[in-house]
Design an enzyme around this catalytic site. Sequence first.
Site, PDB file in Angstrom:
ATOM      1  CG  ASP A  27      -1.998  -1.035   1.208  1.00 14.80           C
ATOM      2  OD1 ASP A  27      -1.748  -2.134   0.684  1.00 14.80           O
ATOM      3  OD2 ASP A  27      -3.090  -0.766   1.729  1.00 14.80           O
ATOM      4  CE  LYS A  37      -5.437   2.243   2.253  1.00 15.49           C
ATOM      5  NZ  LYS A  37      -4.323   1.532   2.933  1.00 15.49           N
ATOM      6  CE  LYS A  46      -7.217  -0.962   2.580  1.00 14.01           C
ATOM      7  NZ  LYS A  46      -5.865  -1.449   2.981  1.00 14.01           N
TER       8      LYS A  46
END
Length: 322
Positions: free
Chosen positions: A159, A222, A258
């Site tokens: 991430d 995300k 996400k």
Amino acid sequence: MSTAPASAPAQDHALADATASEATLRRFLQGLPGVDAVGLEARAAGLGTRSIKTTAKAHAIDLAISMIDLTTLEGADTPGKVRALGAKAVNPDPTDRTTPRTAAVCVYPDMVATAKAAVAGTEVKVASVATAFPAGRAALEVKLGDVREAVEAGADEIDMVIDRGAFLAGKYLKVYEEIRAVKEASGPARLKVIFETGELSTYDNIRRASWIGMLAGADFIKTSTGKVGVNATPANTLLMLEAVRDFRAATGIQVGVKPAGGIRTSKDAVKFLVIVNETVGADWLDNHWFRFGASSLLNDLLMQRQKLTTGRYSGPDYVTVD
């Protein structure tokens, strides 16, 4: 589970020419349709009013549990805390072994090996934040070292945070090239690209960041780190879902989404799942393509699941405190 292809290198898809230079990338991004903020927020709010019946609610709760990236990202993290988190991911409800496992545990790079051992032998993934998370204020080589450390320790997913300063200064190609470099350094690990939507100021910026991330080869886009005041919202998640839908229509490549930060209740999670279903459909309704970055959400989902099973709430002491 969807069999659509995951992300591919930018040069392999139909929009490769868009990233040939700063000028072409800027022209492409400025050519994206402007976001109707009022319309976007009204649609997100409208979808949030949908109700679902008991059987569907039970399915939605299990689906949401299976989509959680159970996370600890604190300076006070210890191996013991990470092992406990891994145990909870593998067995969220020790009294009911039918409870789904979470999708992943997410930790800092130095805790990846500990997390990997804690979930060994299961399908639970280990994700690691990287690239000088959460601010992203470091030299590229430092960021890439962060990524390599996590991958070498066994991370299944990375991430990363984008350089918001570069993005807001209009240095779009710099942001794109950094994501490409991180994608390469990630090797076999899937890459989630975090925009920190609360710092991007406008919906148009969120749409542009989404396209930069996808063009650069993100496997997921995300919303946020969970470390700022404004994180995931129904509206910014809807906007990103529209982007991945349009990207697949243009390239044939499917990218996950996400939302992270601020999603705390089962009711919230169900609203997001309705938005997914109504915007991109069933192809995204599994944890290969949609995740929640919301550790505190799991406790409420477990209590709601127990209520549906037994007819009563077990109370806050039913679940472990993270």
